[in-house]
Design a protein around this motif. Structure first.
Motif, PDB file in Angstrom:
ATOM      1  N   ALA A  59     -10.691   3.923   1.563  1.00  0.00           N
ATOM      2  CA  ALA A  59     -11.345   2.799   2.286  1.00  0.00           C
ATOM      3  C   ALA A  59     -10.666   1.583   1.908  1.00  0.00           C
ATOM      4  O   ALA A  59     -10.474   0.594   2.633  1.00  0.00           O
ATOM      5  CB  ALA A  59     -12.996   2.475   2.112  1.00  0.00           C
ATOM      6  N   VAL A  60     -10.028   1.709   0.573  1.00  0.00           N
ATOM      7  CA  VAL A  60      -9.131   0.499   0.124  1.00  0.00           C
ATOM      8  C   VAL A  60      -7.751   0.608   0.560  1.00  0.00           C
ATOM      9  O   VAL A  60      -7.351   1.486   0.278  1.00  0.00           O
ATOM     10  CB  VAL A  60      -9.438   0.445  -1.397  1.00  0.00           C
ATOM     11  CG1 VAL A  60      -8.484  -0.751  -2.052  1.00  0.00           C
ATOM     12  CG2 VAL A  60     -10.880   0.145  -1.793  1.00  0.00           C
ATOM     13  N   ARG A  61      -7.272  -0.256   1.095  1.00  0.00           N
ATOM     14  CA  ARG A  61      -5.908  -0.261   1.664  1.00  0.00           C
ATOM     15  C   ARG A  61      -5.001  -1.425   0.858  1.00  0.00           C
ATOM     16  O   ARG A  61      -3.590  -1.223   1.131  1.00  0.00           O
ATOM     17  CB  ARG A  61      -5.776  -0.574   3.063  1.00  0.00           C
ATOM     18  CG  ARG A  61      -6.719   0.500   3.970  1.00  0.00           C
ATOM     19  CD  ARG A  61      -6.330   0.654   5.248  1.00  0.00           C
ATOM     20  NE  ARG A  61      -6.921   1.930   5.805  1.00  0.00           N
ATOM     21  CZ  ARG A  61      -6.499   2.302   6.939  1.00  0.00           C
ATOM     22  NH1 ARG A  61      -5.545   1.751   7.725  1.00  0.00           N
ATOM     23  NH2 ARG A  61      -7.108   3.515   7.581  1.00  0.00           N
ATOM     24  N   LYS A 111      -0.773   1.552  -3.345  1.00  0.00           N
ATOM     25  CA  LYS A 111      -1.366   0.280  -2.614  1.00  0.00           C
ATOM     26  C   LYS A 111      -0.870  -0.815  -3.071  1.00  0.00           C
ATOM     27  O   LYS A 111      -0.428  -1.177  -4.163  1.00  0.00           O
ATOM     28  CB  LYS A 111      -2.853   0.485  -2.428  1.00  0.00           C
ATOM     29  CG  LYS A 111      -3.493   1.662  -1.951  1.00  0.00           C
ATOM     30  CD  LYS A 111      -4.945   1.946  -2.242  1.00  0.00           C
ATOM     31  CE  LYS A 111      -5.419   3.191  -1.720  1.00  0.00           C
ATOM     32  NZ  LYS A 111      -6.779   3.520  -1.941  1.00  0.00           N
ATOM     33  N   PRO A 112      -0.494  -1.820  -1.977  1.00  0.00           N
ATOM     34  CA  PRO A 112      -0.029  -3.362  -2.430  1.00  0.00           C
ATOM     35  C   PRO A 112      -1.135  -3.935  -3.390  1.00  0.00           C
ATOM     36  O   PRO A 112      -2.140  -3.989  -2.984  1.00  0.00           O
ATOM     37  CB  PRO A 112       0.335  -3.875  -0.827  1.00  0.00           C
ATOM     38  CG  PRO A 112      -0.519  -3.355  -0.020  1.00  0.00           C
ATOM     39  CD  PRO A 112      -0.789  -1.762  -0.594  1.00  0.00           C
ATOM     40  N   VAL A 113      -0.555  -4.629  -4.370  1.00  0.00           N
ATOM     41  CA  VAL A 113      -1.477  -5.259  -5.197  1.00  0.00           C
ATOM     42  C   VAL A 113      -1.004  -6.800  -4.797  1.00  0.00           C
ATOM     43  O   VAL A 113       0.084  -7.263  -5.249  1.00  0.00           O
ATOM     44  CB  VAL A 113      -1.073  -4.887  -6.580  1.00  0.00           C
ATOM     45  CG1 VAL A 113      -2.020  -5.857  -7.525  1.00  0.00           C
ATOM     46  CG2 VAL A 113      -1.549  -3.714  -6.651  1.00  0.00           C
ATOM     47  N   LYS A 225       6.690   0.764  -1.406  1.00  0.00           N
ATOM     48  CA  LYS A 225       6.455   0.333  -2.629  1.00  0.00           C
ATOM     49  C   LYS A 225       7.253   1.375  -3.664  1.00  0.00           C
ATOM     50  O   LYS A 225       7.961   0.841  -4.570  1.00  0.00           O
ATOM     51  CB  LYS A 225       5.118   0.393  -3.184  1.00  0.00           C
ATOM     52  CG  LYS A 225       4.303  -0.680  -2.877  1.00  0.00           C
ATOM     53  CD  LYS A 225       3.017  -0.953  -3.820  1.00  0.00           C
ATOM     54  CE  LYS A 225       3.271  -0.796  -5.144  1.00  0.00           C
ATOM     55  NZ  LYS A 225       1.987  -1.177  -5.858  1.00  0.00           N
ATOM     56  N   GLY A 226       7.272   2.459  -3.382  1.00  0.00           N
ATOM     57  CA  GLY A 226       8.304   3.518  -4.238  1.00  0.00           C
ATOM     58  C   GLY A 226       9.778   3.122  -4.154  1.00  0.00           C
ATOM     59  O   GLY A 226      10.463   3.382  -4.723  1.00  0.00           O
ATOM     60  N   LEU A 274      -4.791   6.408   3.466  1.00  0.00           N
ATOM     61  CA  LEU A 274      -3.918   7.210   2.850  1.00  0.00           C
ATOM     62  C   LEU A 274      -4.577   8.243   1.900  1.00  0.00           C
ATOM     63  O   LEU A 274      -5.363   8.069   1.367  1.00  0.00           O
ATOM     64  CB  LEU A 274      -3.470   5.973   1.785  1.00  0.00           C
ATOM     65  CG  LEU A 274      -2.239   6.596   0.725  1.00  0.00           C
ATOM     66  CD1 LEU A 274      -1.004   6.823   1.570  1.00  0.00           C
ATOM     67  CD2 LEU A 274      -2.072   5.281  -0.370  1.00  0.00           C
ATOM     68  N   LYS A 275      -4.021   9.442   2.312  1.00  0.00           N
ATOM     69  CA  LYS A 275      -4.796  10.769   1.477  1.00  0.00           C
ATOM     70  C   LYS A 275      -4.217  11.041   0.247  1.00  0.00           C
ATOM     71  O   LYS A 275      -3.178  10.442  -0.361  1.00  0.00           O
ATOM     72  CB  LYS A 275      -4.434  11.703   2.425  1.00  0.00           C
ATOM     73  CG  LYS A 275      -4.835  11.719   3.849  1.00  0.00           C
ATOM     74  CD  LYS A 275      -6.283  11.778   4.085  1.00  0.00           C
ATOM     75  CE  LYS A 275      -6.487  11.761   5.298  1.00  0.00           C
ATOM     76  NZ  LYS A 275      -8.100  11.661   5.575  1.00  0.00           N
ATOM     77  N   GLN A 276      -5.034  11.356  -0.618  1.00  0.00           N
ATOM     78  CA  GLN A 276      -4.877  11.715  -2.094  1.00  0.00           C
ATOM     79  C   GLN A 276      -3.709  12.760  -2.106  1.00  0.00           C
ATOM     80  O   GLN A 276      -3.814  13.897  -1.339  1.00  0.00           O
ATOM     81  CB  GLN A 276      -6.034  12.296  -2.855  1.00  0.00           C
ATOM     82  CG  GLN A 276      -6.982  10.840  -2.918  1.00  0.00           C
ATOM     83  CD  GLN A 276      -6.475   9.824  -3.383  1.00  0.00           C
ATOM     84  OE1 GLN A 276      -5.865   9.609  -4.685  1.00  0.00           O
ATOM     85  NE2 GLN A 276      -6.639   8.915  -2.679  1.00  0.00           N
ATOM     86  N   LEU A 277      -2.710  12.820  -3.202  1.00  0.00           N
ATOM     87  CA  LEU A 277      -1.959  13.811  -3.239  1.00  0.00           C
ATOM     88  C   LEU A 277      -2.234  15.094  -3.980  1.00  0.00           C
ATOM     89  O   LEU A 277      -3.213  14.867  -4.629  1.00  0.00           O
ATOM     90  CB  LEU A 277      -0.733  13.314  -3.979  1.00  0.00           C
ATOM     91  CG  LEU A 277       0.010  12.123  -3.197  1.00  0.00           C
ATOM     92  CD1 LEU A 277       1.359  11.289  -4.198  1.00  0.00           C
ATOM     93  CD2 LEU A 277       0.547  12.453  -2.013  1.00  0.00           C
TER      94      LEU A 277
END
Length: 277
Positions: A59-61, A111-113, A225-226, A274-277
């Motif tokens: 839920a956190v983007r 995620k962007p900070v 970001k990567g 964003l799904k977990q790897l």
């Protein structure tokens, strides 16, 4: 769990506050205003736990990092530094102050900070702020590297990130002098996106972060970001070839169809989490 462990856990939770807005933004707040949120074991452990929580929550983007009171983070906790100075014996463990991760861990998050710099931003606090992706600052906020004025060196990646943000000459000035400068100069040097009134800082940073959360593909932001940090030391030919492969991957994700459809339908996109790897 022992009583001591419980108290320690409570101290860590009190040192760093965590909440998630309805707009999908995690707000991580350093909460030791009595010492201007200077970096110590309590804050480091709380920060790592909070960022891990934000990374794991679909839920956190986007994430906003800020502080309470008059300081964002005024460097290392001097109480711990004093103890360190009194016990130097050649095998000093500075990780007791810094913690288990170096500030560049912020660049590895998917995620962007966004940093909302509410006050004093010095030393390791400045290093953490620079490792965030975008920075806003309250008018009047003070900045300094301070390292040479404490008999220290450019720590934990600041000599890597500062020249990339502000250029070689600016980095040399700020690192060698350790001088204090203010938010308006930080903006002129390219370190800050925008300087705002203190009372508007958090709402401005949140509005920016919530715009990313609402309108930008989480998968796209993670890849970008990567690219930003991973491409920094490579030749342009290598970067371009890698980007071509990443572009092909992006074109088979559902995000592309949703982004184009939303554009033509003139509505906000509904990108998948964003799904977990």
């Amino acid at each position: 769990m022992t009583v001591a462990d419980s108290l320690d856990s409570e101290a860590v939770q009190a040192a760093v506050l965590y909440e998630v807005t309805d707009g999908g933004v995690a707000v991580i707040t350093l909460n030791r205003p009595d010492r201007l949120n200077s970096w110590g074991a309590d804050i480091s452990r709380g920060v790592y736990a909070a960022f891990d929580r934000a990374e794991d929550d679909e839920a956190v983007r986007a994430v906003v990092l800020t502080g309470t009171g008059r300081g964002f983070c005024a460097g290392a906790y001097m109480g711990a530094m004093q103890d360190l100075g009194e016990s130097i014996s050649g095998d000093t463990d500075v990780s007791k102050i810094v913690g288990e991760r170096h500030p560049h861990f912020l660049t590895t998050l998917r995620k962007p900070v966004i940093a909302a710099i509410n006050g004093a931003c010095v030393g390791i606090g400045l290093t953490h702020a620079l490792m965030c992706d975008v920075r806003f600052a309250a008018d009047g906020a003070k900045f300094a590297t301070a390292f040479p004025r404490r008999g220290l060196i450019g720590e934990y990646g600041i000599t890597w990130i500062l020249p990339r943000l502000a250029g070689w000459g600016v980095a040399a000035d700020l690192l060698l002098s350790g001088r204090t400068f203010f938010a308006d100069e930080a903006a002129r040097l390219g370190l800050i996106k925008e300087v705002v009134a203190p009372e508007d800082l958090l709402s401005t940073a949140l509005a920016y972060a919530e715009d990313l959360a609402r309108n930008c593909s989480p998968a796209s932001m993670a890849v970008i970001k990567g690219q930003l940090y991973g491409d920094a030391n490579d030749a342009v030919t290598e970067v371009s070839a890698r980007a071509e492969n990443l572009m092909h991957e992006s074109m088979v994700r559902p995000d592309l169809v949703e982004g184009i459809t939303a554009f033509f339908e003139k509505r906000p996109p509904n990108f998948p989490a964003l799904k977990q790897l």
